[in-house]
Design an enzyme around this catalytic site. Structure first.
Site, mmCIF file in Angstrom:
data_model
loop_
_atom_site.group_PDB
_atom_site.id
_atom_site.type_symbol
_atom_site.label_atom_id
_atom_site.label_comp_id
_atom_site.label_asym_id
_atom_site.label_seq_id
_atom_site.Cartn_x
_atom_site.Cartn_y
_atom_site.Cartn_z
ATOM 1 N N LYS A 181 32.301 50.988 29.456
ATOM 2 C CA LYS A 181 33.221 51.905 28.346
ATOM 3 C C LYS A 181 32.225 53.541 27.494
ATOM 4 O O LYS A 181 31.031 53.071 27.789
ATOM 5 C CB LYS A 181 34.016 51.354 27.230
HETATM 6 C C1 LIG Z 1 38.205 47.986 30.986
HETATM 7 C C2 LIG Z 1 39.422 47.614 30.695
HETATM 8 C C3 LIG Z 1 40.367 46.556 29.928
HETATM 9 C C4 LIG Z 1 39.696 45.568 29.991
HETATM 10 O O1 LIG Z 1 38.127 45.219 28.993
HETATM 11 P P1 LIG Z 1 37.410 44.411 29.154
HETATM 12 O O2 LIG Z 1 37.087 44.571 27.811
HETATM 13 O O3 LIG Z 1 36.945 44.282 29.478
HETATM 14 O O4 LIG Z 1 38.372 42.431 28.371
HETATM 15 C C5 LIG Z 1 41.529 46.339 29.301
HETATM 16 N N1 LIG Z 1 41.809 47.677 30.168
HETATM 17 C C6 LIG Z 1 41.624 48.413 31.087
HETATM 18 C C7 LIG Z 1 42.539 49.700 31.195
HETATM 19 C C8 LIG Z 1 40.295 48.823 30.759
HETATM 20 O O5 LIG Z 1 39.475 49.913 32.158
#
Ligand SMILES: *Cc1c(COP(=O)(O)O)cnc(C)c1O
Length: 374
Positions: A181
């Site tokens: 991210k």
């Molecule tokens: C990565 C992601 C999540 C989950 O994030 P985590 O921190 O890994 O739980 C939720 N929604 C979207 C759209 C994502 O891309």
């Protein structure tokens, strides 16, 4: 030439922060977590941030605070990561998908009202690839039917649309600091809210339902704690917070670089037959989390393989959630249920987008995509 799909931005300052934390007393939820929560709240312009272990956990906790009854429905997009509907299921809700807009891949606001029933409690908009959904319109609908809004901001820390930023018009905005991210500590997440009581409740729920955190219990004299409700174990801890806290200072610089890279891609791909991409709307600044191209569904998997042969890292974000095995079998979803999400799911390829991409690497990606699609 090999171009990785993703490289993180962790630098020496962040590593030093972690080492300092390792030399300190608190490893779990303590002063670094609190500092991160304060700084992130300031960045977002929101009063309260609660650090958690992931966005998935954050979505779950935010849904838990609403107290869903069995059969309660939660509206969301089928063009998202499975985390979104999975959290709904874990919290006892039923995911109700609404198809997405052709141009952006975000939930189609015009279709939301048709999906609302007496059982609907919450809408979870997902700001896909970093571009915000139309939060003003979604807020209007939520007010009309007395629904809550929880934003899935996993892709969107930095986005702005019609002067609205993540968290401003919702009841809770949930962020991810997963390894790929825009801000990352490997695994991590946060919930931003306006309401102080809700923030306090989330802090209790993230740590077993205890009314005092470890830091509260041990920093001064020992105090008895009580368990006030049945909680979970989703507290962000200080090593995570240490890794991420200084990245906040660089978030705008990073976004600018990703914007530059996206503009190069858009320019290079704008007149190629068989090649399209989601658009960023006027009055919208995307957080530019992912850059995806759309190719013919018949050629998608061939192009995926061909790009990898040329050393270009790729991913698919996302195949439409309702067509995955579990969702098909549990809810009876079929092809044709959400045509726009399916079209994107069958034609999308994500290409490298991160600050450490060099100009040569960008050129290699562009050349490879154009050659392979032709
Ligand atoms: C990565 C992601 C999540 C989950 O994030 P985590 O921190 O890994 O739980 C939720 N929604 C979207 C759209 C994502 O891309």
């Amino acid at each position: 030439m090999k171009v990785e799909f993703y490289k993180h931005n962790i630098d020496e300052v962040d590593i030093k922060e972690v080492v300092d934390t390792l030399h300190s007393t608190f490893l779990s939820t303590g002063p670094k977590t609190r500092l991160f929560e304060e700084k992130f709240a300031r960045y977002l312009g929101l009063p309260h941030v609660v650090g958690v272990t992931s966005c998935t956990a954050g979505l779950f906790l935010a849904l838990k605070t609403i107290g869903l009854e069995p059969g309660d429905e939660v509206i969301t997009s089928p063009m998202t990561f499975i985390a979104t509907p999975n959290a709904i299921l874990h919290a006892g809700g039923k995911p109700v998908f609404v198809d997405v807009e052709k141009k952006t891949g975000n939930i189609n606001v015009e279709l939301i009202e048709k999906a609302i029933t007496p059982k609907t409690r919450v809408i979870i908009p997902v700001h896909l690839y970093g571009q915000m959904c139309d939060m003003r319109a979604i807020r209007k609908i939520a007010d009309k039917y007395r629904l809550k809004i929880i934003e899935d901001c996993a892709h969107c820390i930095e986005g702005v649309r019609d002067q609205i930023r993540p968290g401003q018009l919702s009841d809770a905005a949930v962020f991810s600091f997963y390894a790929t991210k825009n801000l990352t500590c490997g695994e991590g997440g946060a919930i931003a809210v306006h309401d102080m009581e809700l923030a306090e409740r989330l802090k209790v729920l993230r740590l077993h339902g205890m009314n005092k955190s470890a830091a509260d219990r041990y920093t001064s004299k020992y105090q008895h704690w009580d368990m006030v409700e049945l909680g979970y174990k989703f507290n962000m801890f200080d090593l995570q917070a240490a890794l991420i806290v200084d990245q906040l200072e660089r978030v705008e610089t990073y976004r600018k670089r990703r914007e530059e890279i996206c503009r190069r891609y858009e320019e290079a791909f704008s007149n190629i037959a068989g090649l399209a991409y989601p658009i960023v709307l006027p009055h919208s600044d995307s957080a530019r989390h992912l850059f995806t191209i759309w190719v013919s569904p018949l050629k998608r998997d061939f192009i995926l393989a061909a790009l990898q042969e040329r050393g270009v890292g790729v991913a698919v974000n996302f195949r439409a959630v309702h067509l995955l095995k579990y969702y098909r079998e549990t809810f009876g979803f079929r092809e044709g249920d959400f045509p726009e999400a399916e079209r994107i799911g069958n034609s999308t390829i994500s290409i490298p987008l991160y600050c450490r991409l060099t100009d040569e690497e960008i050129s290699h990606v562009v050349r490879s995509v154009v050659d392979v699609v032709r």
